[in-house]
Design an enzyme around this catalytic site. Structure first.
Site, PDB file in Angstrom:
ATOM      1  N   ASP A 370      45.837 -33.024  39.695  1.00 19.35           N
ATOM      2  CA  ASP A 370      46.270 -31.639  39.826  1.00 19.35           C
ATOM      3  C   ASP A 370      47.725 -31.469  39.418  1.00 19.35           C
ATOM      4  O   ASP A 370      48.553 -32.355  39.624  1.00 19.35           O
ATOM      5  CB  ASP A 370      46.098 -31.195  41.291  1.00 19.35           C
ATOM      6  CG  ASP A 370      46.800 -29.888  41.591  1.00 19.35           C
ATOM      7  OD1 ASP A 370      46.345 -28.854  41.074  1.00 19.35           O
ATOM      8  OD2 ASP A 370      47.821 -29.910  42.304  1.00 19.35           O
ATOM      9  N   GLU A 425      45.334 -32.022  34.549  1.00 18.15           N
ATOM     10  CA  GLU A 425      45.483 -30.576  34.456  1.00 18.15           C
ATOM     11  C   GLU A 425      46.837 -30.254  33.829  1.00 18.15           C
ATOM     12  O   GLU A 425      47.861 -30.239  34.499  1.00 18.15           O
ATOM     13  CB  GLU A 425      45.374 -29.926  35.849  1.00 18.15           C
ATOM     14  CG  GLU A 425      45.426 -28.414  35.801  1.00 18.15           C
ATOM     15  CD  GLU A 425      45.691 -27.786  37.151  1.00 18.15           C
ATOM     16  OE1 GLU A 425      45.158 -26.702  37.418  1.00 18.15           O
ATOM     17  OE2 GLU A 425      46.452 -28.362  37.945  1.00 18.15           O
TER      18      GLU A 425
END
Length: 738
Positions: A370, A425
């Site tokens: 993330d 990401e």
């Protein structure tokens, strides 16, 4: 780029801190050859000659990575041993008792307290070594039993520069929130051998193409409640398998005290969230997924940490600089969270060991990292428009320490777990992101193709007449050569309250009144269902080598996600109204997709068929891709992917008879997927028993072509009959049961 003086200070700090290793524990024996040695780091210039203009930055980056690897090898016995931090820190059980160690250099005194000693701070006082590591050994009881019973609450009490502080151990493996309490309690988790879950099934091999079902255990029930690992295992995993996905990506695994953070404000990095069950329940879930042939990817958060001081890492030893940068650099103003100092030796140990822990202990098959953009730049990607100019990637705004950490963690994962998958990401488009570390890259297997979802939101706000086929194709194919992407039309981000899913953009409130098949449809519903299918297929067809869908979006879930929450004070000072802590919108109505009397069912069946076609033909990973038509007048897109020919007619009104499309291979073609099929909620305007014969002659820069009927707002996939692989899933009336 960090200046030389700071670099020297960082080296001195890392080298000195790590020397405590010999004092606190025996080194874990390194597995020879388990992690490949660093390569030359020069292949990136062959892949992209444009990078040569930034050789000074990139060579410095790689030299720092090699230097750090060499230091880890010298002082820790290699990455393999270095990443075994969880066998040295936290609670370590042996035949003779329990050793508890904690790195807290800012503390002046420390004691282990908990249920086992009646929370007496004078009973088990810890000793400190010269490097700030506190330690205590608790011998077994006279009967040989553990000095700390399984399930006991535990904390470390420290006298710190900020005062006396009770903290949950940083390496705790389970944490639980007691009823009526806000902070979490650290739990000593060590069940009897007969109660520990034993994995029964081997981990699947990495599939050639990755089809990811993004999910959240807590909100996976059709009922307004927090769902469990066990229910997800029994009810949701079979659904994912039947839909045709080959990987499940699970969010919110690492413990987080604020449920509405979607799991992104982590408090306890080594503890699976207790809201959904026990660590052994999670292991049972993962083992069941492996039995079904599904990879299990974890949404791991190493980009930031909760700023909680009672149950998180923030101010753990009474200072703001133990795990994080001090001052403003260590605080993310938009996320209201703390930012790690990736130049710290012990932070590297902690995070690398954390990644290793989830792969070793829980048998996860990889990670979706993330917030990687936030990690790689000191501006965190905030209020920055990335234009693709290489100066944006390789300059003073680049956090080289963070990039080197990402290289190290990918190096570790791929060296020790060759089948593991890493997805990053990154919205910036950082070059070298998906190039192996030994070649000079950052080492991820895939980048999330985040620009696609943003483009669909932009397009959906325009009337059909303003959609541009070339713009759609460019966005889907605008990715770096030899760097794989996972594409998606929408993820959990677009499903959150305050945003809109594609289905809601298209159909709005009509979804509440006109989705029953026994009631008339509306033009908005007809348009929405047709385009919902087309957008997803063109995204999968052209967007990358992997595909992702957030649970429920496959059938156009009608409601957004709104986690239970009270009124919230934002970092900006603005007050955000709550929802009276309601769970009503924090669930997934799988029953709607399964109900054959609702139009949601046809959308779900199309998504299912789409996955099975990809499984049969493997078009996402085919080396052959050719876009032969982007017709702005006809609103037609035609492309080849592998042996398949995709034809999209985005025109809102015009259907075309005897429409000629180019193709590469000669032969007989037939329809293998038709978005207008009645079982998918279409109008059934195409006959599937018709065969299409190619004929020679250049057309749209292709050596052959064939004629077809292209209905309006329809996507059709054609395949050579010789290569037919019967991709259709079970009959449409074989519904998915939740």
């Amino acid at each position: 780029m960090k200046d030389a003086e700071n670099a020297e200070v960082a080296v001195e700090q890392k080298t000195s801190i790590n020397l405590h290793e010999a004092d606190v524990a025996e080194k874990v024996e390194s597995k020879p050859g388990s992690v490949p040695p660093p390569g030359t780091g020069q292949k990136i210039y062959e892949i992209d000659p444009s990078l040569s203009g930034f050789r000074q930055h990139l060579d410095y980056r790689y030299s720092e990575y090699k230097r750090l690897r060499a230091e880890i090898d010298k002082y820790e016995g290699g990455l393999e041993a270095f990443s075994h931090g969880y066998e040295k820190f936290g609670f370590c059980r042996s035949e003779k008792g329990i050793t508890y160690r904690e790195w807290a250099p800012g503390a002046m005194s420390a004691a282990l307290i908990g249920d086992f000693n009646n929370w007496n701070p004078n009973a088990d006082v810890m000793t400190r070594n010269e490097f700030g590591v506190w330690e205590i050994f608790l011998p077994n009881n006279a009967d040989g039993s553990s000095p700390i019973p399984h399930g006991s609450r535990v904390k470390i009490r420290m006298d710190t520069p900020s005062g006396i502080k009770d903290s949950i151990p940083a390496w705790i493996r389970f944490a639980v929130q007691a009823p009526g309490e806000i902070p979490y309690n650290g739990i000593y988790y060590d069940p009897p051998e007969e109660e520990k879950y034993v994995f029964k099934h081997p981990q699947p091999k990495r599939p050639k193409s990755l089809r990811i079902y993004e999910s959240h255990v807590g909100m996976s029930s059709t009922e307004p409640k927090i769902n469990t690992y066990a229910n997800f295992r029994d009810d949701v995993l079979p659904r994912i398998k039947k839909l045709g996905y080959n990987a499940v990506q699970i969010m919110a695994i690492q413990e987080h005290s604020y449920y509405a953070s979607f799991g992104y404000h982590v408090t306890n990095f080594f503890a699976p969230s207790s809201r959904f069950g026990t660590p052994d329940d999670l292991k049972s879930l993962i083992d069941k997924a492996h039995d079904l042939g599904l990879l299990v990817l974890m949404d791991i958060v190493h980009s930031h940490s909760s700023n909680n001081t009672l149950d998180g890492l923030n101010m753990f030893d009474g200072t703001d600089s133990q795990y994080f940068h001090s001052g403003s650099r260590g605080y993310h103003w938009m996320w209201d969270s703390r930012l790690f100092n990736y130049g710290s030796w012990e932070v590297l140990r902690y995070l690398l060991s954390n990644a290793r822990w989830w792969l070793d202990e829980y048998k996860f098959d990889g990670f979706r990292f993330d917030g990687v953009t936030s990690m790689m730049y000191t501006h965190h990607g905030l209020q920055v428009e990335f234009s693709g100019n290489y100066n944006e990637y390789f300059g003073f705004a680049t956090d080289v320490d963070a990039v080197i950490y990402l290289m190290l963690v990918n190096d570790l994962i791929h060296g020790l777990f060759p089948e593991a998958v890493t997805v990053g990401e990154d919205v910036s488009g950082m070059p070298t992101f998906c190039v192996p570390v030994q070649d000079g890259g950052i080492g991820f297997d895939y980048r999330l193709h985040m620009a696609v979802a943003d483009k669909w939101i932009e397009i959906l706000q325009k009337p059909d007449e303003d959609w541009r086929m070339g713009d759609i194709v460019h966005t889907l194919t605008n990715r770096r050569w030899m760097e794989k992407c996972v594409s998606y039309a929408e993820s959990h981000d677009q499903a959150l309250v305050g945003d809109k899913t594609i289905a809601f953009w298209l159909m709005d409130k009509d979804m509440y009144d006109f989705m029953a098949l026994d009631r008339p449809s509306t033009p908005r519903i007809d348009r929405g269902i047709a385009l919902h299918k087309m957008l997803r297929l063109v995204t999968m067809g052209l967007g990358g080598e992997g595909y992702l869908n957030f649970m429920g979006n496959e059938f156009g879930h009608p409601e957004w996600i709104d986690f239970p929450r009270g009124e919230q004070l934002l970092p900006t000072g603005e007050r955000l109204a709550g929802n009276n802590n309601s769970y009503d919108k924090c669930r997934r109505r799988f029953d709607l997709g399964d109900a054959e009397y609702l139009r949601y069912h046809g959308m779900q069946e199309f998504d299912r068929a789409m996955q099975h076609v990809e499984d049969a033909y493997g078009f996402m990973t085919s080396e052959h891709q050719y876009i032969s038509r982007k017709d702005e007048g006809d609103r037609i897109i035609v492309f080849e992917r592998g042996d398949l020919v995709f034809v999209f007619n985005f025109h809102w009104n015009n259907s075309y008879s005897d429409y000629r499309v180019g193709c590469l291979k000669p032969g007989k073609y037939k329809i293998v997927l038709d978005s207008d099929d009645r079982k998918f909620g279409g109008f059934g305007r195409l006959k599937h028993d018709v065969e299409y014969f190619s004929f020679d002659g250049w057309y749209d820069n292709r050596p052959r072509s064939f004629m077809l009927y292209a209905p309006s707002r329809t996507a059709v996939v054609y395949a050579l009959v010789e290569n037919e692989k019967q991709p259709e899933p079970e009959a449409a009336d074989d519904s998915l049961e939740s």
